[in-house]
Design an enzyme around this catalytic site. Structure first.
Site, PDB file in Angstrom:
ATOM      1  CG  ASP A 222      -0.305  -0.102   2.522  1.00 40.54           C
ATOM      2  OD1 ASP A 222      -0.102   0.949   3.169  1.00 40.54           O
ATOM      3  OD2 ASP A 222       0.015  -1.226   2.957  1.00 40.54           O
TER       4      ASP A 222
ATOM      5  CD  GLU B  62      -3.384   4.225  11.030  1.00 42.76           C
ATOM      6  OE1 GLU B  62      -2.414   4.633  11.692  1.00 42.76           O
ATOM      7  OE2 GLU B  62      -3.389   4.142   9.785  1.00 42.76           O
TER       8      GLU B  62
END
Length: 289
Positions: A83, A175
Protein backbone atom coordinates in the site's frame (compact mmCIF):
# COMPACT_ATOMS: atom_id res chain seq x y z
CA UNK A 1 54.76 19.10 70.52
CA UNK A 2 51.23 18.67 71.86
CA UNK A 3 49.76 19.61 68.49
CA UNK A 4 51.97 17.04 66.71
CA UNK A 5 50.89 14.30 69.12
CA UNK A 6 47.22 15.15 68.57
CA UNK A 7 47.66 14.99 64.77
CA UNK A 8 49.34 11.59 65.04
CA UNK A 9 46.45 10.28 67.15
CA UNK A 10 43.86 11.50 64.62
CA UNK A 11 45.79 9.91 61.77
CA UNK A 12 46.02 6.66 63.69
CA UNK A 13 42.25 6.68 64.31
CA UNK A 14 41.50 7.24 60.59
CA UNK A 15 43.86 4.49 59.55
CA UNK A 16 42.37 2.12 62.09
CA UNK A 17 38.85 3.01 60.94
CA UNK A 18 39.75 2.28 57.30
CA UNK A 19 41.25 -1.07 58.29
CA UNK A 20 38.10 -1.97 60.16
CA UNK A 21 35.90 -1.13 57.18
CA UNK A 22 38.15 -3.03 54.79
CA UNK A 23 38.14 -5.89 57.21
CA UNK A 24 34.34 -5.95 57.23
CA UNK A 25 34.28 -5.97 53.42
CA UNK A 26 36.76 -8.81 53.25
CA UNK A 27 34.88 -10.80 55.85
CA UNK A 28 31.76 -10.78 53.61
CA UNK A 29 33.62 -12.61 50.82
CA UNK A 30 35.33 -14.96 53.31
CA UNK A 31 31.92 -16.37 54.18
CA UNK A 32 31.67 -17.93 50.67
CA UNK A 33 34.23 -20.08 48.85
CA UNK A 34 35.81 -18.56 45.76
CA UNK A 35 33.92 -20.93 43.47
CA UNK A 36 30.62 -19.86 45.03
CA UNK A 37 31.35 -16.24 44.24
CA UNK A 38 32.27 -17.23 40.68
CA UNK A 39 29.09 -19.27 40.14
CA UNK A 40 26.98 -16.45 41.57
CA UNK A 41 28.56 -13.95 39.20
CA UNK A 42 27.95 -16.22 36.21
CA UNK A 43 24.32 -16.67 37.20
CA UNK A 44 23.83 -12.91 37.45
CA UNK A 45 25.25 -12.45 33.95
CA UNK A 46 23.07 -15.26 32.53
CA UNK A 47 19.91 -13.83 34.10
CA UNK A 48 20.79 -10.36 32.79
CA UNK A 49 21.17 -11.53 29.20
CA UNK A 50 18.04 -13.70 29.43
CA UNK A 51 15.95 -10.72 30.54
CA UNK A 52 17.57 -8.52 27.89
CA UNK A 53 16.78 -10.97 25.09
CA UNK A 54 13.33 -12.00 26.30
CA UNK A 55 11.95 -8.51 26.80
CA UNK A 56 13.97 -6.37 24.38
CA UNK A 57 15.92 -8.27 21.70
CA UNK A 58 13.45 -11.06 20.91
CA UNK A 59 10.30 -8.98 20.38
CA UNK A 60 12.16 -6.52 18.17
CA UNK A 61 14.43 -8.94 16.30
CA UNK A 62 12.21 -8.97 13.21
CA UNK A 63 12.34 -5.17 13.05
CA UNK A 64 16.13 -5.14 13.47
CA UNK A 65 16.53 -7.66 10.67
CA UNK A 66 14.20 -5.62 8.48
CA UNK A 67 16.34 -2.54 9.08
CA UNK A 68 19.84 -4.00 9.07
CA UNK A 69 19.64 -7.31 7.24
CA UNK A 70 17.45 -9.78 5.41
CA UNK A 71 13.93 -9.64 6.94
CA UNK A 72 11.92 -12.74 7.79
CA UNK A 73 8.60 -12.66 5.95
CA UNK A 74 5.56 -14.80 6.73
CA UNK A 75 5.60 -18.06 4.82
CA UNK A 76 2.82 -20.13 3.23
CA UNK A 77 1.06 -17.13 1.68
CA UNK A 78 1.06 -16.66 -2.08
CA UNK A 79 -0.79 -13.38 -2.67
CA UNK A 80 1.34 -10.37 -1.78
CA UNK A 81 0.86 -6.65 -2.28
CA UNK A 82 1.76 -3.20 -1.02
CA UNK A 83 0.00 0.00 0.00
CA UNK A 84 1.30 3.42 -0.95
CA UNK A 85 0.63 7.13 -0.61
CA UNK A 86 2.46 10.34 -1.47
CA UNK A 87 5.10 9.38 1.11
CA UNK A 88 6.54 6.92 -1.43
CA UNK A 89 6.89 9.84 -3.86
CA UNK A 90 7.36 8.92 -7.52
CA UNK A 91 6.88 5.26 -8.45
CA UNK A 92 8.64 3.59 -11.37
CA UNK A 93 5.66 1.56 -12.53
CA UNK A 94 7.47 -0.20 -15.35
CA UNK A 95 9.80 -1.70 -12.74
CA UNK A 96 7.25 -2.14 -9.96
CA UNK A 97 4.81 -4.16 -12.07
CA UNK A 98 7.41 -6.94 -12.44
CA UNK A 99 8.81 -6.79 -8.90
CA UNK A 100 8.52 -9.53 -6.31
CA UNK A 101 7.78 -9.74 -2.61
CA UNK A 102 9.23 -12.73 -0.77
CA UNK A 103 10.03 -14.30 -4.15
CA UNK A 104 6.39 -14.06 -5.20
CA UNK A 105 4.92 -11.73 -7.85
CA UNK A 106 3.42 -8.46 -6.69
CA UNK A 107 -0.33 -8.87 -7.14
CA UNK A 108 -2.05 -5.80 -5.70
CA UNK A 109 -1.47 -2.18 -4.76
CA UNK A 110 -3.73 -0.27 -2.39
CA UNK A 111 -3.43 3.52 -2.45
CA UNK A 112 -4.40 6.22 -0.01
CA UNK A 113 -7.29 8.21 -1.41
CA UNK A 114 -8.80 10.58 1.14
CA UNK A 115 -8.53 11.78 4.73
CA UNK A 116 -11.15 13.48 6.85
CA UNK A 117 -13.67 15.64 5.00
CA UNK A 118 -11.48 17.52 2.54
CA UNK A 119 -7.98 16.04 2.06
CA UNK A 120 -7.16 14.01 -1.04
CA UNK A 121 -3.74 12.38 -1.16
CA UNK A 122 -1.71 14.41 -3.63
CA UNK A 123 -0.62 11.30 -5.56
CA UNK A 124 -3.96 9.50 -5.43
CA UNK A 125 -5.24 10.04 -8.96
CA UNK A 126 -1.95 9.13 -10.61
CA UNK A 127 -1.36 6.11 -8.34
CA UNK A 128 -4.92 4.83 -8.59
CA UNK A 129 -5.05 4.76 -12.38
CA UNK A 130 -1.47 3.64 -12.88
CA UNK A 131 -2.13 0.52 -10.79
CA UNK A 132 -4.76 -0.73 -13.21
CA UNK A 133 -2.81 0.44 -16.26
CA UNK A 134 -0.01 -1.86 -15.12
CA UNK A 135 -2.34 -4.85 -14.69
CA UNK A 136 -2.21 -4.93 -10.90
CA UNK A 137 -5.23 -5.25 -8.64
CA UNK A 138 -6.03 -1.98 -6.93
CA UNK A 139 -7.83 -0.61 -3.91
CA UNK A 140 -8.34 2.79 -2.28
CA UNK A 141 -8.64 3.67 1.39
CA UNK A 142 -9.97 6.55 3.45
CA UNK A 143 -8.09 7.67 6.57
CA UNK A 144 -10.72 8.20 9.25
CA UNK A 145 -10.62 11.35 11.40
CA UNK A 146 -12.72 10.60 14.51
CA UNK A 147 -13.50 14.24 15.34
CA UNK A 148 -14.91 14.94 11.88
CA UNK A 149 -18.38 14.13 10.60
CA UNK A 150 -18.49 10.49 9.51
CA UNK A 151 -21.28 11.25 7.03
CA UNK A 152 -19.29 14.03 5.37
CA UNK A 153 -16.19 11.81 5.30
CA UNK A 154 -18.14 9.05 3.57
CA UNK A 155 -19.54 11.51 1.04
CA UNK A 156 -16.08 12.86 0.34
CA UNK A 157 -14.63 9.37 -0.21
CA UNK A 158 -17.49 8.41 -2.53
CA UNK A 159 -17.04 11.61 -4.53
CA UNK A 160 -13.28 11.21 -5.00
CA UNK A 161 -13.02 7.45 -5.44
CA UNK A 162 -14.75 5.56 -8.25
CA UNK A 163 -14.10 1.87 -7.81
CA UNK A 164 -14.60 -0.46 -10.75
CA UNK A 165 -15.21 -4.20 -11.21
CA UNK A 166 -12.15 -6.15 -10.08
CA UNK A 167 -11.11 -3.55 -7.46
CA UNK A 168 -10.97 -4.18 -3.75
CA UNK A 169 -14.11 -3.16 -1.82
CA UNK A 170 -13.97 0.29 -0.14
CA UNK A 171 -11.49 0.49 2.73
CA UNK A 172 -11.69 2.47 5.98
CA UNK A 173 -8.38 3.08 7.78
CA UNK A 174 -9.08 3.50 11.52
CA UNK A 175 -6.15 4.32 13.79
CA UNK A 176 -7.34 7.04 16.19
CA UNK A 177 -10.24 7.45 18.61
CA UNK A 178 -9.75 11.15 19.26
CA UNK A 179 -11.66 12.80 22.09
CA UNK A 180 -14.83 10.78 21.51
CA UNK A 181 -16.25 8.38 24.05
CA UNK A 182 -16.12 4.75 22.99
CA UNK A 183 -19.84 4.79 22.20
CA UNK A 184 -19.54 7.97 20.13
CA UNK A 185 -16.49 6.67 18.30
CA UNK A 186 -18.09 3.36 17.39
CA UNK A 187 -21.25 5.13 16.24
CA UNK A 188 -19.20 7.33 13.88
CA UNK A 189 -17.37 4.31 12.47
CA UNK A 190 -20.68 2.53 11.89
CA UNK A 191 -22.05 5.62 10.13
CA UNK A 192 -19.19 5.66 7.59
CA UNK A 193 -19.38 1.92 6.99
CA UNK A 194 -23.17 1.89 6.57
CA UNK A 195 -23.21 4.85 4.21
CA UNK A 196 -20.52 3.44 1.92
CA UNK A 197 -21.97 -0.07 2.05
CA UNK A 198 -25.36 1.28 0.96
CA UNK A 199 -23.78 2.76 -2.16
CA UNK A 200 -21.51 -0.12 -3.16
CA UNK A 201 -23.64 -3.01 -1.93
CA UNK A 202 -20.69 -4.74 -0.29
CA UNK A 203 -19.22 -4.57 3.20
CA UNK A 204 -16.21 -2.21 3.33
CA UNK A 205 -12.88 -3.46 4.63
CA UNK A 206 -11.76 -2.26 8.06
CA UNK A 207 -8.03 -1.55 8.35
CA UNK A 208 -6.58 -1.15 11.83
CA UNK A 209 -3.76 -2.45 14.03
CA UNK A 210 -4.15 -5.45 16.29
CA UNK A 211 -4.13 -3.56 19.59
CA UNK A 212 -6.61 -0.96 18.36
CA UNK A 213 -8.97 -3.68 17.11
CA UNK A 214 -8.95 -5.46 20.45
CA UNK A 215 -9.40 -2.26 22.43
CA UNK A 216 -11.93 -0.22 20.44
CA UNK A 217 -13.46 -2.37 17.68
CA UNK A 218 -13.96 -5.70 19.37
CA UNK A 219 -17.77 -5.65 19.21
CA UNK A 220 -19.34 -8.54 17.24
CA UNK A 221 -20.89 -6.05 14.80
CA UNK A 222 -17.43 -5.03 13.55
CA UNK A 223 -16.42 -8.66 13.08
CA UNK A 224 -18.92 -8.81 10.23
CA UNK A 225 -16.63 -6.63 8.11
CA UNK A 226 -13.54 -7.96 6.29
CA UNK A 227 -10.51 -7.17 8.43
CA UNK A 228 -7.17 -5.90 7.16
CA UNK A 229 -4.97 -5.96 10.21
CA UNK A 230 -1.57 -4.40 10.88
CA UNK A 231 0.79 -6.40 13.08
CA UNK A 232 4.47 -5.95 12.33
CA UNK A 233 7.60 -8.11 12.55
CA UNK A 234 5.90 -11.40 13.43
CA UNK A 235 6.21 -14.87 11.96
CA UNK A 236 2.49 -15.37 12.26
CA UNK A 237 -0.59 -13.29 12.98
CA UNK A 238 -1.93 -14.28 16.39
CA UNK A 239 -5.52 -13.17 16.08
CA UNK A 240 -8.39 -15.49 16.97
CA UNK A 241 -10.97 -13.94 14.65
CA UNK A 242 -11.26 -13.99 10.88
CA UNK A 243 -9.10 -11.69 8.77
CA UNK A 244 -8.73 -11.10 5.06
CA UNK A 245 -5.39 -9.24 4.83
CA UNK A 246 -2.32 -8.76 7.00
CA UNK A 247 0.06 -5.79 6.85
CA UNK A 248 3.15 -7.43 8.29
CA UNK A 249 5.87 -4.79 7.92
CA UNK A 250 6.27 -1.07 7.30
CA UNK A 251 9.90 -1.51 6.27
CA UNK A 252 9.45 -3.37 3.00
CA UNK A 253 11.77 -2.73 0.08
CA UNK A 254 10.61 -3.33 -3.45
CA UNK A 255 12.02 -2.50 -6.86
CA UNK A 256 10.45 0.59 -8.38
CA UNK A 257 10.01 2.47 -5.08
CA UNK A 258 12.91 4.28 -3.41
CA UNK A 259 11.44 4.50 0.08
CA UNK A 260 10.27 1.88 2.57
CA UNK A 261 6.78 0.59 1.88
CA UNK A 262 4.13 -1.41 3.72
CA UNK A 263 3.95 -5.08 2.74
CA UNK A 264 0.60 -6.87 2.80
CA UNK A 265 -0.67 -10.34 2.07
CA UNK A 266 -4.07 -11.78 1.22
CA UNK A 267 -5.35 -14.66 3.31
CA UNK A 268 -6.36 -17.06 0.58
CA UNK A 269 -5.76 -18.22 -2.96
CA UNK A 270 -5.90 -16.24 -6.17
CA UNK A 271 -9.36 -17.69 -6.77
CA UNK A 272 -10.43 -16.50 -3.31
CA UNK A 273 -9.13 -13.03 -4.10
CA UNK A 274 -11.04 -12.80 -7.39
CA UNK A 275 -14.24 -13.78 -5.61
CA UNK A 276 -13.58 -11.13 -2.95
CA UNK A 277 -13.15 -8.25 -5.39
CA UNK A 278 -16.00 -6.03 -6.58
CA UNK A 279 -18.19 -7.93 -9.03
CA UNK A 280 -19.43 -6.48 -12.29
CA UNK A 281 -23.13 -6.30 -11.44
CA UNK A 282 -22.60 -4.38 -8.19
CA UNK A 283 -20.44 -1.64 -9.66
CA UNK A 284 -22.58 -1.08 -12.76
CA UNK A 285 -25.54 0.00 -10.62
CA UNK A 286 -23.68 2.73 -8.70
CA UNK A 287 -25.20 6.20 -8.70
CA UNK A 288 -22.47 8.47 -7.35
CA UNK A 289 -22.58 12.17 -8.11
Amino acid sequence: MAKAATARKRKTRRTTSRKRRNGRRSSVFRRFPWWGVLVGGVLVVVVYFFVLYHFFVGPLSFRWRAIFGEPDYPQDYDIHGIDISHYQEEVDWAVLRNSKVNDRPLRFVIVKATEGTSLTDENFNDNFYRVRDNELIRGAYHFFIPDGSAARQAEFYLKQVHLEPGDFPPILDIEKRGDLTLEEFQAEVRAWLNQVETVYGVAPIIYTNLDFKRKYLNNPEFDEYPLWIANYYKKELKYDGEWIMWQYTDLGKVEGIKHDVDFDLFNGSMSDLRNFLLPQEEVEELDIE
